[in-house]
Write a protein that holds these residues in place. Structure first.
Motif, short mmCIF file in Angstrom:
data_model
loop_
_atom_site.label_atom_id
_atom_site.label_comp_id
_atom_site.label_asym_id
_atom_site.label_seq_id
_atom_site.Cartn_x
_atom_site.Cartn_y
_atom_site.Cartn_z
N THR A 212 -9.44 -1.62 0.17
CA THR A 212 -10.23 -2.78 -0.23
C THR A 212 -11.16 -3.21 0.90
N VAL A 213 -10.65 -3.28 2.12
CA VAL A 213 -11.49 -3.68 3.25
C VAL A 213 -12.54 -2.61 3.55
N VAL A 214 -12.20 -1.34 3.38
CA VAL A 214 -13.19 -0.27 3.56
C VAL A 214 -14.31 -0.43 2.54
N ARG A 215 -13.95 -0.71 1.31
CA ARG A 215 -14.97 -0.92 0.27
C ARG A 215 -15.84 -2.12 0.62
N GLU A 216 -15.22 -3.26 0.98
CA GLU A 216 -15.96 -4.50 1.25
C GLU A 216 -16.91 -4.36 2.43
N LEU A 217 -16.42 -3.79 3.53
CA LEU A 217 -17.20 -3.79 4.77
C LEU A 217 -18.08 -2.56 4.96
N PHE A 218 -17.80 -1.48 4.25
CA PHE A 218 -18.56 -0.25 4.45
C PHE A 218 -19.29 0.17 3.18
N VAL A 219 -18.54 0.51 2.17
CA VAL A 219 -19.14 1.07 0.95
C VAL A 219 -20.10 0.08 0.30
N ASP A 220 -19.66 -1.17 0.10
CA ASP A 220 -20.50 -2.16 -0.58
C ASP A 220 -21.70 -2.60 0.24
N ALA A 221 -21.67 -2.35 1.54
CA ALA A 221 -22.80 -2.74 2.40
C ALA A 221 -23.97 -1.76 2.30
N LEU A 222 -23.73 -0.59 1.70
CA LEU A 222 -24.73 0.48 1.68
C LEU A 222 -25.08 0.89 0.26
#
Length: 157
Positions: free
Chosen positions: A119-129
């Protein structure tokens, strides 16, 4: 051929890259610890063991799999063993050493931590790009990895 040093603009990009990666790692680590009680080191060890045949690896193979030095791994495994996340067992018929085995508590902790971590990987990395930017990151990562010495080119995570 004279040595070419990075320009000021290239150094700024480098510094921004390093500082951003470190900030992301710090936030991910803090959230993982707060939400699951696992450190990033715990998580990477548990991930490697969960993917290993019979959830066990020799310490030397585990060190290679996660890209750590043996001494660092040994100290970390001691802490994880005291918490009941892993155990060390001898190999049947082989007195040369022990294997590191994923304990039931470690398996439970790992599986409980997976969703919060992702979830944190999605929030901070995936969703930012954007999808295009993610593709560019993949290309950039591959290019950078190709420049690393072979011994450093196998690390996990």
């Amino acid at each position: 051929m004279p040595r070419r040093l990075p320009t000021s603009a290239e150094l700024r990009i480098w510094r921004d890259f390093i500082e951003t990666v470190e900030a992301l790692r710090g936030v991910v680590a803090a959230r993982l610890q707060a939400e699951t009680g696992l450190s990033p080191g715990d998580y990477v060890v548990l991930l490697a063991l969960s993917e290993a045949p019979q959830t066990r690896l020799r310490p030397s193979d585990l060190a290679v799999a996660i890209g750590w030095e043996r001494s660092r791994l040994s100290h970390h495994l001691g802490r994880m063993e005291r918490r009941g996340l892993i155990r060390r067992e001898g190999f049947s018929g082989d007195s040369r050493g022990a294997s590191v085995v994923l304990a039931e508590a470690g398996s439970t902790a790992f599986h409980s931590a997976t969703v919060p971590h992702l979830t944190v990987v999605r929030e901070l990395f995936v969703d930012a790009l954007t999808p295009e930017q993610l593709g560019a990151v993949a290309e950039i990562t591959a290019a950078l990895r190709d420049q690393l010495p072979e011994t450093l080119n196998r690390g996990a995570l």
